[in-house]
Motif scaffolding. Structure first.
Motif, PDB file in Angstrom:
ATOM      1  N   LEU A  83       0.827  -1.207   0.000  1.00 32.56           N
ATOM      2  CA  LEU A  83       0.000   0.000   0.000  1.00 32.56           C
ATOM      3  C   LEU A  83       0.861   1.258   0.000  1.00 32.56           C
ATOM      4  O   LEU A  83       0.574   2.225  -0.724  1.00 32.56           O
ATOM      5  CB  LEU A  83      -0.924  -0.012   1.215  1.00 32.56           C
ATOM      6  CG  LEU A  83      -2.047  -1.054   1.218  1.00 32.56           C
ATOM      7  CD1 LEU A  83      -2.788  -1.038   2.541  1.00 32.56           C
ATOM      8  CD2 LEU A  83      -3.013  -0.816   0.069  1.00 32.56           C
ATOM      9  N   LEU A  84       1.924   1.244   0.809  1.00 35.40           N
ATOM     10  CA  LEU A  84       2.819   2.402   0.858  1.00 35.40           C
ATOM     11  C   LEU A  84       3.509   2.619  -0.477  1.00 35.40           C
ATOM     12  O   LEU A  84       3.658   3.753  -0.940  1.00 35.40           O
ATOM     13  CB  LEU A  84       3.855   2.210   1.970  1.00 35.40           C
ATOM     14  CG  LEU A  84       3.324   2.240   3.404  1.00 35.40           C
ATOM     15  CD1 LEU A  84       4.443   1.918   4.384  1.00 35.40           C
ATOM     16  CD2 LEU A  84       2.707   3.599   3.725  1.00 35.40           C
ATOM     17  N   ASN A  85       3.907   1.526  -1.125  1.00 32.74           N
ATOM     18  CA  ASN A  85       4.562   1.636  -2.438  1.00 32.74           C
ATOM     19  C   ASN A  85       3.602   2.194  -3.479  1.00 32.74           C
ATOM     20  O   ASN A  85       3.982   3.015  -4.321  1.00 32.74           O
ATOM     21  CB  ASN A  85       5.092   0.277  -2.886  1.00 32.74           C
ATOM     22  CG  ASN A  85       6.302  -0.165  -2.076  1.00 32.74           C
ATOM     23  OD1 ASN A  85       6.989   0.650  -1.473  1.00 32.74           O
ATOM     24  ND2 ASN A  85       6.568  -1.465  -2.077  1.00 32.74           N
ATOM     25  N   GLN A  86       2.339   1.750  -3.419  1.00 34.09           N
ATOM     26  CA  GLN A  86       1.344   2.263  -4.361  1.00 34.09           C
ATOM     27  C   GLN A  86       1.102   3.749  -4.153  1.00 34.09           C
ATOM     28  O   GLN A  86       0.981   4.511  -5.115  1.00 34.09           O
ATOM     29  CB  GLN A  86       0.038   1.477  -4.201  1.00 34.09           C
ATOM     30  CG  GLN A  86       0.117   0.034  -4.683  1.00 34.09           C
ATOM     31  CD  GLN A  86      -1.166  -0.724  -4.408  1.00 34.09           C
ATOM     32  OE1 GLN A  86      -2.155  -0.171  -3.922  1.00 34.09           O
ATOM     33  NE2 GLN A  86      -1.153  -2.013  -4.700  1.00 34.09           N
ATOM     34  N   GLN A  87       1.041   4.163  -2.888  1.00 28.05           N
ATOM     35  CA  GLN A  87       0.842   5.590  -2.597  1.00 28.05           C
ATOM     36  C   GLN A  87       2.019   6.418  -3.086  1.00 28.05           C
ATOM     37  O   GLN A  87       1.838   7.503  -3.643  1.00 28.05           O
ATOM     38  CB  GLN A  87       0.644   5.784  -1.100  1.00 28.05           C
ATOM     39  CG  GLN A  87      -0.677   5.246  -0.571  1.00 28.05           C
ATOM     40  CD  GLN A  87      -0.829   5.450   0.925  1.00 28.05           C
ATOM     41  OE1 GLN A  87       0.098   5.902   1.595  1.00 28.05           O
ATOM     42  NE2 GLN A  87      -1.988   5.097   1.455  1.00 28.05           N
ATOM     43  N   ASN A  88       3.234   5.890  -2.897  1.00 30.87           N
ATOM     44  CA  ASN A  88       4.423   6.612  -3.363  1.00 30.87           C
ATOM     45  C   ASN A  88       4.446   6.727  -4.880  1.00 30.87           C
ATOM     46  O   ASN A  88       4.797   7.767  -5.437  1.00 30.87           O
ATOM     47  CB  ASN A  88       5.688   5.905  -2.875  1.00 30.87           C
ATOM     48  CG  ASN A  88       5.888   6.040  -1.372  1.00 30.87           C
ATOM     49  OD1 ASN A  88       5.377   6.964  -0.759  1.00 30.87           O
ATOM     50  ND2 ASN A  88       6.621   5.113  -0.778  1.00 30.87           N
ATOM     51  N   GLU A  89       4.055   5.621  -5.544  1.00 28.77           N
ATOM     52  CA  GLU A  89       4.020   5.650  -7.003  1.00 28.77           C
ATOM     53  C   GLU A  89       2.969   6.635  -7.504  1.00 28.77           C
ATOM     54  O   GLU A  89       3.199   7.370  -8.469  1.00 28.77           O
ATOM     55  CB  GLU A  89       3.737   4.249  -7.538  1.00 28.77           C
ATOM     56  CG  GLU A  89       4.895   3.271  -7.326  1.00 28.77           C
ATOM     57  CD  GLU A  89       4.531   1.863  -7.728  1.00 28.77           C
ATOM     58  OE1 GLU A  89       3.363   1.667  -8.166  1.00 28.77           O
ATOM     59  OE2 GLU A  89       5.377   0.967  -7.606  1.00 28.77           O
TER      60      GLU A  89
END
Length: 270
Positions: free
Chosen positions: A251-257
């Motif tokens: 989820l954090l990676n998706q938000q960063n992307e």
């Protein structure tokens, strides 16, 4: 981040958590007037330790996780790589080398060697970092593998991978498009495959180190709280925490992307 993750997860394991709850209860009983709350916390701690060490509870938690993938059976197609994930060791020259591997690591290595011998010419990939010792987990497993007759030219080492995600990332650079068999504990296999799939690899699962069995017939063994059943509960909880961490990290990676894409769009629009 790696060290913080290990420290936090250590205190969230069943036994440390119950001991901390029990200690909090004792402190309330000794140094406060909240005797009811203190008694309740101590009771929760004792009951929790009992249930976590009780075979019907521990096995019912862990067995479904371990049964997600069956033991490895060769399909007849050639395998180029067999990878064994690391799982702890010590350096103690007073012990035989096989005793310097954790029980989990020795079980994984034994299964890896068994499968490696089914496919002459295959490479045995051993992974794991030093963990503060002089010798890496991968190299310690390699020493045991050599002692058990594996050809040193068939062994590849990944000595800096600290966790499964890093093991998968490093494996991708070695394996490429070749066929890979992945050896790890049965309880860990689902989480490990998620990491390898995220790196574009599709390994064949070879679970080992099964702990939970419902074939225990003797009632004095089945219904007596034991440390080995507590280990099953801890293994289940360890993997559950790991799966939650995988989900949070995704989820954090998706938000960063998403944030990076929005920033790039704004820059391009400007």
């Amino acid at each position: 981040m790696f060290e913080l993750k290990k420290i936090v997860s250590a205190f969230l394991m069943p036994l440390p958590a119950m001991l901390l709850i029990g200690l909090a209860g004792l402190l309330l009983l000794w140094f406060s007037r909240r005797k009811g709350l203190g008694t309740g916390l101590v009771s929760i701690a004792f009951l929790g330790i009992f249930l976590f060490s009780f075979q019907p509870v521990s096995t019912s938690l862990l067995r479904p996780v371990e049964k997600a993938y069956p033991p490895y059976v060769p399909s007849g197609k050639p395998v180029e790589f067999v990878m064994v994930l690391g799982s702890g060791h010590i350096i103690d020259n007073a012990m035989p080398i096989t005793s310097q591997l954790s029980r989990t690591a020795l079980m994984r290595l034994s299964e890896g060697i068994r499968i490696h011998r089914m496919f002459p010419g295959s490479k045995l990939i051993l992974s794991g970092f030093s963990g503060g010792t002089e010798v890496s987990q991968a190299r310690m497993m390699a020493q045991v593998a050599l002692a058990l007759g594996v050809n040193k030219h068939d062994i590849l080492l990944l000595e800096t991978a600290r966790d499964t995600k890093e093991e998968a990332s490093q494996a991708a650079t070695v394996v490429g498009d070749h066929k890979l068999v992945l050896v790890t504990s049965a309880s860990h296999m689902s989480r490990a495959l998620n990491e390898f799939h995220s790196e574009g690899l599709t390994p064949i699962p070879a679970p080992t180190n099964f702990l939970a069995s419902n074939k225990i017939e003797q009632p004095w063994e089945r219904y007596k709280p034991q440390a080995l059943y507590l280990e099953q509960t801890e293994r289940y909880w360890h993997e559950q925490l790991g799966r939650w961490w995988q989900t949070l990290r995704s989820l954090l990676n998706q938000q960063n992307e998403t944030a990076e894409e929005s920033h790039n769009d704004a820059v391009n629009a400007g």
